[in-house]
Design a protein around this motif. Sequence first.
Motif, PDB file in Angstrom:
ATOM      1  N   MET A   1       0.860  -1.176   0.000  1.00  0.00           N
ATOM      2  CA  MET A   1       0.000   0.000   0.000  1.00  0.00           C
ATOM      3  C   MET A   1       0.895   1.223   0.000  1.00  0.00           C
ATOM      4  SD  MET A   1      -2.895   1.103   2.861  1.00  0.00           S
ATOM      5  CE  MET A   1      -2.892  -0.513   3.499  1.00  0.00           C
ATOM      6  N   GLY A   2       0.586   2.148  -0.857  1.00  0.00           N
ATOM      7  CA  GLY A   2       1.370   3.372  -0.899  1.00  0.00           C
ATOM      8  C   GLY A   2       1.200   4.169   0.383  1.00  0.00           C
ATOM      9  N   THR A   3       2.209   4.943   0.690  1.00  0.00           N
ATOM     10  CA  THR A   3       2.136   5.725   1.929  1.00  0.00           C
ATOM     11  C   THR A   3       0.998   6.738   1.896  1.00  0.00           C
ATOM     12  OG1 THR A   3       3.871   7.149   1.024  1.00  0.00           O
ATOM     13  CG2 THR A   3       4.538   5.480   2.619  1.00  0.00           C
ATOM     14  N   GLN A   4       0.673   7.250   0.712  1.00  0.00           N
ATOM     15  CA  GLN A   4      -0.436   8.210   0.634  1.00  0.00           C
ATOM     16  C   GLN A   4      -1.768   7.537   0.913  1.00  0.00           C
ATOM     17  OE1 GLN A   4      -0.105  10.072  -3.179  1.00  0.00           O
ATOM     18  NE2 GLN A   4       1.505  11.453  -2.500  1.00  0.00           N
ATOM     19  N   VAL A   5      -1.968   6.329   0.394  1.00  0.00           N
ATOM     20  CA  VAL A   5      -3.208   5.603   0.667  1.00  0.00           C
ATOM     21  C   VAL A   5      -3.254   5.198   2.138  1.00  0.00           C
ATOM     22  CG1 VAL A   5      -4.561   3.535   0.123  1.00  0.00           C
ATOM     23  CG2 VAL A   5      -3.419   4.789  -1.708  1.00  0.00           C
ATOM     24  N   ARG A   6      -2.135   4.755   2.676  1.00  0.00           N
ATOM     25  CA  ARG A   6      -2.073   4.355   4.078  1.00  0.00           C
ATOM     26  C   ARG A   6      -2.406   5.533   4.995  1.00  0.00           C
ATOM     27  NH1 ARG A   6       3.059   2.653   4.406  1.00  0.00           N
ATOM     28  NH2 ARG A   6       2.506   0.797   3.242  1.00  0.00           N
ATOM     29  N   ALA A   7      -1.867   6.699   4.698  1.00  0.00           N
ATOM     30  CA  ALA A   7      -2.153   7.893   5.507  1.00  0.00           C
ATOM     31  C   ALA A   7      -3.616   8.296   5.375  1.00  0.00           C
ATOM     32  CB  ALA A   7      -1.241   9.044   5.084  1.00  0.00           C
ATOM     33  N   ARG A  93     -14.373  -1.120   9.260  1.00  0.00           N
ATOM     34  CA  ARG A  93     -13.736  -2.428   9.115  1.00  0.00           C
ATOM     35  C   ARG A  93     -13.801  -2.898   7.658  1.00  0.00           C
ATOM     36  NH1 ARG A  93     -10.077  -2.596  11.513  1.00  0.00           N
ATOM     37  NH2 ARG A  93      -9.837  -4.741  10.901  1.00  0.00           N
ATOM     38  N   VAL A  94     -14.941  -2.671   7.005  1.00  0.00           N
ATOM     39  CA  VAL A  94     -15.100  -3.070   5.602  1.00  0.00           C
ATOM     40  C   VAL A  94     -14.108  -2.312   4.723  1.00  0.00           C
ATOM     41  CG1 VAL A  94     -16.680  -3.002   3.628  1.00  0.00           C
ATOM     42  CG2 VAL A  94     -17.511  -3.767   5.864  1.00  0.00           C
ATOM     43  N   VAL A  95     -14.012  -1.001   4.932  1.00  0.00           N
ATOM     44  CA  VAL A  95     -13.108  -0.175   4.126  1.00  0.00           C
ATOM     45  C   VAL A  95     -11.658  -0.609   4.342  1.00  0.00           C
ATOM     46  CG1 VAL A  95     -12.171   2.163   3.885  1.00  0.00           C
ATOM     47  CG2 VAL A  95     -14.645   1.800   3.925  1.00  0.00           C
ATOM     48  N   THR A  96     -11.288  -0.866   5.583  1.00  0.00           N
ATOM     49  CA  THR A  96      -9.919  -1.314   5.873  1.00  0.00           C
ATOM     50  C   THR A  96      -9.638  -2.626   5.149  1.00  0.00           C
ATOM     51  OG1 THR A  96      -9.949  -0.213   8.015  1.00  0.00           O
ATOM     52  CG2 THR A  96      -8.321  -1.949   7.722  1.00  0.00           C
ATOM     53  N   ARG A  97     -10.607  -3.538   5.149  1.00  0.00           N
ATOM     54  CA  ARG A  97     -10.445  -4.811   4.428  1.00  0.00           C
ATOM     55  C   ARG A  97     -10.305  -4.561   2.929  1.00  0.00           C
ATOM     56  NH1 ARG A  97     -15.268  -7.504   4.078  1.00  0.00           N
ATOM     57  NH2 ARG A  97     -15.570  -7.045   6.280  1.00  0.00           N
ATOM     58  N   GLN A 102      -6.833  -4.730  -1.734  1.00  0.00           N
ATOM     59  CA  GLN A 102      -6.308  -4.024  -2.905  1.00  0.00           C
ATOM     60  C   GLN A 102      -4.776  -4.029  -2.863  1.00  0.00           C
ATOM     61  OE1 GLN A 102      -7.609   0.063  -3.062  1.00  0.00           O
ATOM     62  NE2 GLN A 102      -7.000   0.301  -5.178  1.00  0.00           N
ATOM     63  N   GLU A 103      -4.216  -3.821  -1.669  1.00  0.00           N
ATOM     64  CA  GLU A 103      -2.762  -3.840  -1.521  1.00  0.00           C
ATOM     65  C   GLU A 103      -2.200  -5.218  -1.851  1.00  0.00           C
ATOM     66  OE1 GLU A 103      -0.942  -4.294   2.453  1.00  0.00           O
ATOM     67  OE2 GLU A 103       0.034  -2.396   1.987  1.00  0.00           O
ATOM     68  N   ARG A 104      -2.843  -6.273  -1.363  1.00  0.00           N
ATOM     69  CA  ARG A 104      -2.365  -7.632  -1.647  1.00  0.00           C
ATOM     70  C   ARG A 104      -2.423  -7.944  -3.141  1.00  0.00           C
ATOM     71  NH1 ARG A 104      -4.562  -8.619   3.528  1.00  0.00           N
ATOM     72  NH2 ARG A 104      -6.658  -9.026   2.754  1.00  0.00           N
ATOM     73  N   ARG A 105      -3.489  -7.499  -3.813  1.00  0.00           N
ATOM     74  CA  ARG A 105      -3.584  -7.731  -5.261  1.00  0.00           C
ATOM     75  C   ARG A 105      -2.461  -7.016  -6.001  1.00  0.00           C
ATOM     76  NH1 ARG A 105      -9.094  -7.049  -4.366  1.00  0.00           N
ATOM     77  NH2 ARG A 105      -9.008  -4.888  -5.086  1.00  0.00           N
ATOM     78  N   ARG A 106      -2.167  -5.801  -5.601  1.00  0.00           N
ATOM     79  CA  ARG A 106      -1.101  -5.041  -6.271  1.00  0.00           C
ATOM     80  C   ARG A 106       0.263  -5.652  -6.029  1.00  0.00           C
ATOM     81  NH1 ARG A 106      -3.370   0.983  -5.203  1.00  0.00           N
ATOM     82  NH2 ARG A 106      -4.832   0.989  -6.932  1.00  0.00           N
ATOM     83  N   GLU A 107       0.466  -6.233  -4.838  1.00  0.00           N
ATOM     84  CA  GLU A 107       1.740  -6.870  -4.545  1.00  0.00           C
ATOM     85  C   GLU A 107       1.930  -8.144  -5.368  1.00  0.00           C
ATOM     86  OE1 GLU A 107       1.713  -7.460  -0.346  1.00  0.00           O
ATOM     87  OE2 GLU A 107       2.256  -5.389   0.107  1.00  0.00           O
ATOM     88  N   ARG A 108       0.838  -8.857  -5.676  1.00  0.00           N
ATOM     89  CA  ARG A 108       0.927 -10.109  -6.450  1.00  0.00           C
ATOM     90  C   ARG A 108       1.052  -9.861  -7.939  1.00  0.00           C
ATOM     91  NH1 ARG A 108      -3.398 -12.383  -2.838  1.00  0.00           N
ATOM     92  NH2 ARG A 108      -4.794 -11.377  -4.334  1.00  0.00           N
ATOM     93  N   GLU A 109       0.594  -8.743  -8.439  1.00  0.00           N
ATOM     94  CA  GLU A 109       0.611  -8.477  -9.881  1.00  0.00           C
ATOM     95  C   GLU A 109       1.996  -8.590 -10.520  1.00  0.00           C
ATOM     96  OE1 GLU A 109      -1.386  -4.866 -10.828  1.00  0.00           O
ATOM     97  OE2 GLU A 109      -3.337  -5.650 -10.230  1.00  0.00           O
ATOM     98  N   PRO A 110       3.043  -8.031  -9.945  1.00  0.00           N
ATOM     99  CA  PRO A 110       4.354  -8.178 -10.577  1.00  0.00           C
ATOM    100  C   PRO A 110       4.822  -9.626 -10.655  1.00  0.00           C
ATOM    101  CG  PRO A 110       4.408  -6.397  -8.983  1.00  0.00           C
ATOM    102  CD  PRO A 110       3.091  -7.110  -8.843  1.00  0.00           C
ATOM    103  N   GLU A 111       4.416 -10.481  -9.689  1.00  0.00           N
ATOM    104  CA  GLU A 111       4.801 -11.887  -9.707  1.00  0.00           C
ATOM    105  C   GLU A 111       4.219 -12.590 -10.938  1.00  0.00           C
ATOM    106  OE1 GLU A 111       3.705 -13.720  -6.047  1.00  0.00           O
ATOM    107  OE2 GLU A 111       4.782 -12.248  -4.851  1.00  0.00           O
ATOM    108  N   ARG A 112       2.960 -12.290 -11.271  1.00  0.00           N
ATOM    109  CA  ARG A 112       2.329 -12.910 -12.429  1.00  0.00           C
ATOM    110  C   ARG A 112       3.007 -12.493 -13.729  1.00  0.00           C
ATOM    111  NH1 ARG A 112      -3.425 -11.188 -11.831  1.00  0.00           N
ATOM    112  NH2 ARG A 112      -3.361 -11.202  -9.592  1.00  0.00           N
ATOM    113  N   VAL A 113       3.398 -11.240 -13.812  1.00  0.00           N
ATOM    114  CA  VAL A 113       4.037 -10.743 -15.029  1.00  0.00           C
ATOM    115  C   VAL A 113       5.431 -11.369 -15.162  1.00  0.00           C
ATOM    116  CG1 VAL A 113       4.931  -8.692 -16.174  1.00  0.00           C
ATOM    117  CG2 VAL A 113       2.723  -8.604 -15.002  1.00  0.00           C
TER     118      VAL A 113
END
Length: 115
Positions: A1-7, A93-97, A102-113
């Motif tokens: 997760m980017g620091t801007q989204v995290r903040a 809680r829903v928004v945090t999930r 979204q962060e987990r999906r973005r972290e996995r994307e480079p692995e697939r490529v």
Amino acid sequence: MGTQVRAALTRYRVMAYIVGVALIVLTLIGMPMKYIWDDSRVVATVGTAHGWLYMVLLVTIFDLGRRARWSLGRMVKVMLAGTVPFLSFYMERVVTRWIREQERRREREPERVAG
């Protein structure tokens, strides 16, 4: 997760709790005091504070939604959750999930490529 989204998520979570507590105080304490005992002090103070704080919450939701690239419909749903007692806590809680998924999906994307 980017620091801007995290903040932005942290700001949203703080405001969701503050607005949620103010709405519960207004609903469970202020309204009975006003309509049963004809004492509107809590409604006058907490109601006004809740109104202003809700506006700040709307700004934090818009900021988070823009950074997380939500649809307008999703933003509006999250915004409306601040108007129903106790719902802001659930929605937080829903928004945090959502953001963490979204962060987990973005972290996995480079692995697939790369694979």
